[in-house]
Design a protein around this motif. Structure first.
Motif, mmCIF file in Angstrom:
data_model
loop_
_atom_site.group_PDB
_atom_site.id
_atom_site.type_symbol
_atom_site.label_atom_id
_atom_site.label_comp_id
_atom_site.label_asym_id
_atom_site.label_seq_id
_atom_site.Cartn_x
_atom_site.Cartn_y
_atom_site.Cartn_z
ATOM 1 N N ARG A 16 0.290 4.858 41.789
ATOM 2 C CA ARG A 16 -0.172 5.753 40.728
ATOM 3 C C ARG A 16 -1.644 5.569 40.347
ATOM 4 N NH1 ARG A 16 4.055 8.768 39.034
ATOM 5 N NH2 ARG A 16 2.783 9.729 37.425
ATOM 6 N N TYR A 17 -2.349 4.732 41.086
ATOM 7 C CA TYR A 17 -3.759 4.479 40.748
ATOM 8 C C TYR A 17 -4.628 4.684 41.987
ATOM 9 C CZ TYR A 17 -1.853 2.195 36.570
ATOM 10 O OH TYR A 17 -1.181 1.927 35.401
ATOM 11 N N PRO A 18 -5.894 5.046 41.765
ATOM 12 C CA PRO A 18 -6.798 5.204 42.911
ATOM 13 C C PRO A 18 -7.005 3.897 43.673
ATOM 14 C CG PRO A 18 -7.744 6.194 40.932
ATOM 15 C CD PRO A 18 -6.515 5.463 40.498
ATOM 16 N N PHE A 19 -7.017 2.766 42.957
ATOM 17 C CA PHE A 19 -7.213 1.466 43.599
ATOM 18 C C PHE A 19 -6.085 0.526 43.205
ATOM 19 C CE2 PHE A 19 -11.418 3.298 42.885
ATOM 20 C CZ PHE A 19 -11.918 3.311 44.182
ATOM 21 N N GLN A 21 -6.184 -2.549 42.568
ATOM 22 C CA GLN A 21 -6.578 -3.458 41.488
ATOM 23 C C GLN A 21 -6.274 -2.857 40.112
ATOM 24 O OE1 GLN A 21 -10.663 -4.992 41.488
ATOM 25 N NE2 GLN A 21 -10.556 -5.174 39.253
ATOM 26 N N ASN A 22 -6.328 -1.530 40.007
ATOM 27 C CA ASN A 22 -6.082 -0.879 38.712
ATOM 28 C C ASN A 22 -4.700 -1.225 38.153
ATOM 29 O OD1 ASN A 22 -7.759 2.222 39.748
ATOM 30 N ND2 ASN A 22 -8.619 0.269 39.116
ATOM 31 N N LEU A 24 -3.222 -4.024 38.286
ATOM 32 C CA LEU A 24 -3.055 -5.481 38.147
ATOM 33 C C LEU A 24 -2.317 -5.900 36.871
ATOM 34 C CD1 LEU A 24 -3.622 -8.368 39.048
ATOM 35 C CD2 LEU A 24 -5.892 -8.206 38.004
ATOM 36 N N ILE A 25 -2.766 -5.396 35.726
ATOM 37 C CA ILE A 25 -2.188 -5.886 34.467
ATOM 38 C C ILE A 25 -0.715 -5.494 34.320
ATOM 39 C CG2 ILE A 25 -2.369 -5.692 31.941
ATOM 40 C CD1 ILE A 25 -5.481 -5.795 32.435
ATOM 41 N N PRO A 26 -0.368 -4.224 34.549
ATOM 42 C CA PRO A 26 1.077 -3.899 34.490
ATOM 43 C C PRO A 26 1.914 -4.719 35.473
ATOM 44 C CG PRO A 26 -0.231 -1.882 34.526
ATOM 45 C CD PRO A 26 -1.186 -3.016 34.735
ATOM 46 N N LEU A 29 2.465 -8.177 34.183
ATOM 47 C CA LEU A 29 3.487 -8.184 33.133
ATOM 48 C C LEU A 29 4.890 -8.179 33.749
ATOM 49 C CD1 LEU A 29 1.869 -5.732 30.552
ATOM 50 C CD2 LEU A 29 2.364 -8.155 30.154
ATOM 51 N N HIS A 57 -9.820 -13.929 40.394
ATOM 52 C CA HIS A 57 -9.886 -12.738 39.541
ATOM 53 C C HIS A 57 -8.644 -12.649 38.662
ATOM 54 C CE1 HIS A 57 -10.974 -8.640 38.302
ATOM 55 N NE2 HIS A 57 -9.683 -8.409 38.374
ATOM 56 N N VAL A 61 -8.304 -12.735 34.502
ATOM 57 C CA VAL A 61 -7.612 -11.715 33.719
ATOM 58 C C VAL A 61 -6.519 -12.356 32.864
ATOM 59 C CG1 VAL A 61 -6.007 -9.764 33.940
ATOM 60 C CG2 VAL A 61 -8.153 -9.773 35.221
ATOM 61 N N TYR A 65 -6.120 -12.211 28.247
ATOM 62 C CA TYR A 65 -5.161 -11.456 27.438
ATOM 63 C C TYR A 65 -4.107 -12.373 26.835
ATOM 64 C CZ TYR A 65 -7.259 -7.435 29.772
ATOM 65 O OH TYR A 65 -8.143 -6.506 30.241
ATOM 66 N N TYR B 122 -3.965 8.952 32.030
ATOM 67 C CA TYR B 122 -3.358 7.637 31.775
ATOM 68 C C TYR B 122 -3.243 7.408 30.276
ATOM 69 C CZ TYR B 122 -4.220 6.798 36.704
ATOM 70 O OH TYR B 122 -4.218 6.903 38.068
ATOM 71 N N GLY B 169 -2.539 -7.339 25.345
ATOM 72 C CA GLY B 169 -2.893 -8.103 24.155
ATOM 73 C C GLY B 169 -4.360 -8.461 24.102
ATOM 74 N N LEU B 183 -8.245 -1.018 32.141
ATOM 75 C CA LEU B 183 -7.462 -0.074 32.949
ATOM 76 C C LEU B 183 -7.760 -0.236 34.439
ATOM 77 C CD1 LEU B 183 -5.528 2.418 32.699
ATOM 78 C CD2 LEU B 183 -7.562 3.852 32.558
ATOM 79 N N GLU B 184 -8.954 -0.691 34.732
ATOM 80 C CA GLU B 184 -9.313 -0.894 36.143
ATOM 81 C C GLU B 184 -8.762 -2.205 36.693
ATOM 82 O OE1 GLU B 184 -13.561 -0.508 36.480
ATOM 83 O OE2 GLU B 184 -13.542 1.581 35.837
#
Ligand SMILES: Cc1cc2nc3c(=O)[nH]c(=O)nc-3n(C[C@H](O)[C@H](O)[C@H](O)COP(=O)(O)O)c2cc1C
Ligand code: FES
Lengths: 156, 419
Positions: A16-19, A21-22, A24-26, A29, A57, A61, A65, B122, B169, B183-184
């Motif tokens: 669902r993302y162009p890259f 890496q986008n 990564l956070i979801p 989780l 990297h 990240v 968070y 998004y 968070g 987001l990236e």
């Protein structure tokens, strides 16, 4: 390393993302959820491979968070808000009570691994303060009495 | 007496309302989207401009103008990102919309996507909002199943995808350029501007970041006679209703939908039922923790963008935190500065250092080590953060400090007067 169901979610996210890496956070989780609420180096490496980024990297990240944890939380993770509106109506006292009742401090897990406490900045429920999150559920207008009962119930 | 004006909360306040796609459609939902697909995108942007709607995320920037900045024909995809990070202390209104009427927000977002030519939007939602994430996920699944999302919504031929993206968070990720970095897949650190997101946003492409509530206004604005009705809800330049997150020492805290010409006094004493436990009002933080504090004498004022700006504070995210006469404002300010010290991303020196210094100075007062000199220093440390940082977090930390010192100096002096 992901279970089949979660792997499907990971694949869907990646699409669902162009890259890569986008996502990564979801995906981190999801990994944390798979590993009972915390991340190990092995998991971080795995997610790094999924998203095609270096491990360093991912570590950068993860340490940025607050929701990412590098040690296991309790079975019930009590996230008590003490930010401005909550603190106006007893959030701080609620946290103190919780710490005393569980005989531990925010940032720690009880010896039996059942509870961990985290002091939260505003969790976006200010009009229903004091508020807290237990694992993924919001509890609102929490009184000391309600907190006591909840902990007793969860301890059984 | 002040009462609610129901535009965004029209469904939510209806006890029989079901928030499912079917329920939303029954209440007239996605009707406006169909109309919008029959308009040219420029017409949609012009209508939004005409409505005068200003962003509800905190800065109050005119949304139509923001959309008109989106360049065309760049050869790159354009993006619309919904800011659902809602982490400004005091603010809890976007959550209300996403939990209780997700389709209203989603229809607004789809209208926005069409207006700026975005085929994949998004929703950046704060990670702690698990119940709201579930609510949105269900709603988006319904939309795909119905064909309202995908290759051909309502026969428009306008391919549209929406993806819900969970943050993890960090208050700073509400700031739009930090949000884009996050987001990236990076640490959420604000970017140097210009370039602004309209020129170089998500993955370097033209991007508009809009607050959830701002987008939720769109189905009304684009509806029949929407512009005139929207403008009629407030004085010029302050059009529409807004969702007010009322918290603190009032009898009836809650999220209320109000016109922009309601007096703050009526909000506190009417809507909010007055101060609890028979106490008197001491002050109000009027627009999220980043706004300058007001004293009880100042609350006879209309609660909107321009009237609050006139008295050197701001509407921000319409989050009113009310506190009574027993409140220790030094402790309150200590809690606020602790927040900013915790949330500073550490990139700019004035903010990284200033937020910690100010917290330490206030702690000195609490520990009985205050002095006139320290009070002046506190004010100076605040001043050094104003306008000296890449993003507005520095200002956000400075404004409460300077205003508390200015408006409640005696409360600070009490801590060292008798020594
Ligand atoms: C430190 C900081 C935090 C912010 N947090 C939020 C937030 O949680 N939600 C939001 O919508 N806007 C937030 N903003 C404002 C955004 O940068 C941006 O102006 C807004 O999302 C634009 O949407 P709008 O024009 O619809 O208001 C924040 C700004 C700053 C400086
Ligand atoms: S301050 Fe606790 S939820 Fe906002």
């Amino acid at each position: 390393m992901f279970s089949k169901e979660i792997q499907n979610q990971v694949n869907n996210l990646l699409s669902r993302y162009p890259f890569k890496q986008n996502a990564l956070i979801p995906i981190l989780l999801l990994a944390q959820k798979e590993n009972n609420g915390w991340l190990t180096e092995e998991w971080m490496q795995h997610v790094a491979d999924c998203c095609e980024v270096p491990l360093t990297h991912v570590e950068g990240v993860v340490t940025f968070y607050t929701m990412f944890r590098l040690k296991p939380p309790g079975k019930y993770h009590l996230q008590v808000c003490t930010c401005v509106p909550c603190c106006l109506v007893g959030g701080t006292e609620l946290l103190e009570y919780t710490e005393k009742k569980l005989n531990t401090h925010a940032g720690y897990t009880t010896g039996d691994g059942l509870f961990s406490i985290e002091e939260m900045e505003c969790i976006g429920a200010c009009s229903y303060a004091p508020a807290m999150i237990v694992n993924e559920d919001y509890h609102e207008q929490v009184t000391i009495e309600k907190m006591g009962k909840l902990i007793d119930k969860l301890s059984k | 007496m002040a009462e609610e004006t129901l535009v965004l909360f029209k469904n939510i306040r209806n006890p029989k309302y079901s928030k499912s796609l079917e329920g939303y459609k029954k209440a007239g939902g996605y009707h406006t989207l169909k109309k919008v697909f029959g308009m040219k995108p420029e017409e949609v942007v012009q209508t939004v401009k005409d409505s005068g709607v200003r962003g509800r995320g905190g800065a109050g920037f005119p949304t139509g103008l923001k959309w008109s900045f989106m360049p065309k024909g760049t050869g790159k995809p354009s993006y619309l990102i919904a800011n659902a990070d809602e982490s400004e202390p005091g603010t809890c209104k976007d959550r209300e919309l996403m939990l209780k009427d997700p389709h209203l927000f989603l229809e607004g977002m789809m209208i926005g996507c069409y207006a700026v030519g975005c085929h994949h939007g998004y929703i950046y939602i704060r990670g702690e909002f698990f119940p709201a994430i579930k609510s949105l996920n269900t709603a988006v699944e319904e939309l795909y199943a119905d064909g309202l999302l995908g290759p051909d919504p309502l026969g428009s031929g306008f391919h549209l995808d929406l993806t819900i993206h969970s943050g993890a968070g960090a208050y700073i990720c509400g700031e739009e350029s930090a949000l884009l970095d996050s987001l990236e897949g990076k640490r959420g650190q604000p970017r140097v501007k210009p370039p602004f997101p309209a020129v170089s946003g998500f993955n370097g492409c033209p991007t508009s970041v809009n607050n959830v509530e701002t987008l939720a206004c769109m189905p009304f604005i684009l509806g029949d006679d929407g512009v005139d009705a929207f403008k009629s809800f407030g004085p010029q330049n302050n059009s529409g209703t807004h969702l007010v997150s009322l918290s603190g020492h009032v009898k009836k805290p809650g999220v209320y939908e109000l016109r922009m010409d309601v007096n703050m006094k009526d909000i506190i004493y009417g809507i909010g039922g007055g101060i609890r436990n028979g106490k008197k009002l001491k002050g109000v933080i009027p627009g999220g923790s980043s706004s300058s504090v007001m004293t009880a004498d100042e609350v006879d004022v209309l609660y909107n963008f321009d009237e609050l700006a006139k008295i050197d504070t701001m509407l921000g995210s319409s989050a009113m935190m009310v506190f009574d006469e027993d409140t220790d404002v030094v402790q309150l300010l200590h809690r606020i500065t602790r927040f900013y010290a915790h949330e500073s991303c550490g990139q700019c020196t004035p903010c990284r250092e200033g937020t910690h210094w100010s917290r330490n100075i206030i702690r000195d007062f609490l520990n009985g080590n205050g002095s006139d000199e320290k009070l002046r220093r506190l004010d100076r440390v605040g001043g050094n953060m104003l306008g000296t940082t890449l993003c507005a977090l520095g200002d956000a930390a400075a404004l409460p400090i300077q205003s508390f010192v200015k408006k409640f100096p005696d409360d600070f002096r009490k801590y060292y007067a008798n020594k």
